[in-house]
Scaffold this active site. Structure first.
Site, PDB file in Angstrom:
ATOM      1  N   LYS A   1       0.840  -1.209   0.000  1.00 51.11           N
ATOM      2  CA  LYS A   1       0.000   0.000   0.000  1.00 51.11           C
ATOM      3  C   LYS A   1       0.869   1.251   0.000  1.00 51.11           C
ATOM      4  O   LYS A   1       0.602   2.205  -0.722  1.00 51.11           O
ATOM      5  CB  LYS A   1      -0.944  -0.015   1.220  1.00 51.11           C
ATOM      6  CG  LYS A   1      -2.077  -1.026   1.050  1.00 51.11           C
ATOM      7  CD  LYS A   1      -2.860  -1.272   2.326  1.00 51.11           C
ATOM      8  CE  LYS A   1      -3.868  -2.401   2.105  1.00 51.11           C
ATOM      9  NZ  LYS A   1      -4.548  -2.833   3.319  1.00 51.11           N
ATOM     10  N   GLN A  59      -4.790  -1.478   9.487  1.00 48.62           N
ATOM     11  CA  GLN A  59      -4.646  -2.805   8.883  1.00 48.62           C
ATOM     12  C   GLN A  59      -5.255  -3.874   9.797  1.00 48.62           C
ATOM     13  O   GLN A  59      -4.920  -3.956  10.977  1.00 48.62           O
ATOM     14  CB  GLN A  59      -3.156  -3.103   8.624  1.00 48.62           C
ATOM     15  CG  GLN A  59      -2.897  -4.398   7.900  1.00 48.62           C
ATOM     16  CD  GLN A  59      -3.457  -4.403   6.473  1.00 48.62           C
ATOM     17  OE1 GLN A  59      -3.327  -3.455   5.729  1.00 48.62           O
ATOM     18  NE2 GLN A  59      -4.098  -5.504   6.103  1.00 48.62           N
ATOM     19  N   ASP A 107     -11.291   2.955   3.685  1.00 45.92           N
ATOM     20  CA  ASP A 107     -11.633   1.536   3.501  1.00 45.92           C
ATOM     21  C   ASP A 107     -13.137   1.374   3.269  1.00 45.92           C
ATOM     22  O   ASP A 107     -13.590   0.296   2.859  1.00 45.92           O
ATOM     23  CB  ASP A 107     -11.226   0.730   4.740  1.00 45.92           C
ATOM     24  CG  ASP A 107      -9.909  -0.006   4.537  1.00 45.92           C
ATOM     25  OD1 ASP A 107      -9.574  -0.311   3.373  1.00 45.92           O
ATOM     26  OD2 ASP A 107      -9.223  -0.271   5.541  1.00 45.92           O
TER      27      ASP A 107
END
Ligand code: NAD
Length: 281
Positions: free
Chosen positions: A53, A97, A120
């Site tokens: 990422k 995460q 997200d």
């Protein structure tokens, strides 16, 4: 003859658009677009995801802020960190995460991410807006699937779409996106009766299960569009999806491979959401 949906090519095209928007943002505002990534602990798979990422951010000109906390981090430490990122105006997106270590309260931590920085697309407000077909940050993996289906020109309106899997991060938002695009949607899961029969009626079949070669040829209608979200390892340790690709492909009009299908789009849509969040700020 089926057409392979090339996730790498779609991803490269969208990343080109993202780069241009990042440049434009920098010129107009004289500042960077920032994405903060929070990793707690040292899970090897999570470390790889976070590294990928961060690299993808750099390639597109987005500034990344990596925040690493030890496995032993207390709830309070993680919450303090997320709160400070929420207040930092140089940061437009926050990604925690998952999975977090078991001793941490995941929901309490994710709830601290403001809706406008929830790149997200996991928070209740973004999911609610998605259900109401309103502007929102959409979960990356299902959004990536939609972008590919639309770019390929596959017909969605009025089609029977079947989604296997009902997770909050893939199955449910996937079903909502298809519904918002005017498909007639059925969501299947581990307790569904007559799964094969339902799948055989699907013009668009999305598999998000996590079981290698689960979707077999007798579950697929001739001419169906088949999207494989699954990431599994077969007995040789090789990556494979939820669809028995070799047995199914000749029945399809379109099919995504694993690897190289849905996977490459997920990080791309994270970058896309970060740019959208910055532009709206
Ligand atoms: P999950 O475990 O949260 O959900 C799996 C779903 O599959 C559940 O809703 C369950 O009801 C359903 N299911 C399980 N067994 C079933 C059965 N026998 N019949 C019908 N339904 C069944 O998983 P998830 O997070 O939604 O991920 C699904 C898969 O997608 C996994 O392989 C995951 O690794 C992969 N994934 C890929 C990406 C990507 O970027 N390509 C992103 C996220 C997840």
């Amino acid at each position: 003859m089926y057409k392979l949906i090339d996730g790498k090519a779609h991803s490269a095209r969208i990343r080109g658009e993202i780069k241009a928007r990042v440049e434009q943002y920098k010129k107009a505002r004289g500042s960077d677009i920032g994405l903060a990534v929070v990793l707690v602990g040292s899970d090897p798979a999570s470390q790889v995801y976070v590294r990928n990422k961060i690299r993808a951010c750099e390639e597109c000109g987005i500034k990344s802020f990596a925040n690493y906390l030890p496995e032993t981090a207390r709830q309070k430490d993680v919450e303090e960190l997320v709160k400070s990122l929420a207040e930092d105006e140089n940061i437009h997106g926050i990604l925690v995460q998952l999975p977090l270590p078991a001793h941490l309260d995941e929901k309490a931590i994710l709830d601290l991410i403001p809706v406008e920085k929830d790149v997200d697309g996991f928070c209740e407000e973004n999911i609610g807006r998605l259900c109401m077909n309103r502007d929102c940050l959409v979960a990356c993996t299902p959004n990536g699937v939609m972008q590919m289906l639309k770019a390929e020109g596959t017909e969605i309106k009025g089609k029977n779409a079947v989604v296997i899997g009902r997770s909050n991060i893939v199955g449910k938002p996937m079903a909502m996106l298809l519904l918002n695009a005017d498909a007639t949607v059925t969501v299947c899961h581990s307790k569904t009766a007559n799964l094969k029969e339902i799948c055989r009626n699907a013009d668009i079949l999305v598999a998000a299960i996590g079981r290698a070669k689960f979707v077999t040829a007798d579950m697929v209608k001739d001419g169906a569009v088949v999207v494989d979200v699954g990431i599994n390892r077969n007995s040789d340790g090789k990556l494979c999806g939820d669809v028995d690709f070799d047995a199914v492909r000749d029945k399809c009009s379109y099919i995504t491979p694993v690897p190289g299908g849905v996977g490459p789009m997920t990080i791309t849509m994270l970058l896309y959401n970060t740019v959208c969040a910055a532009e709206r700020s």
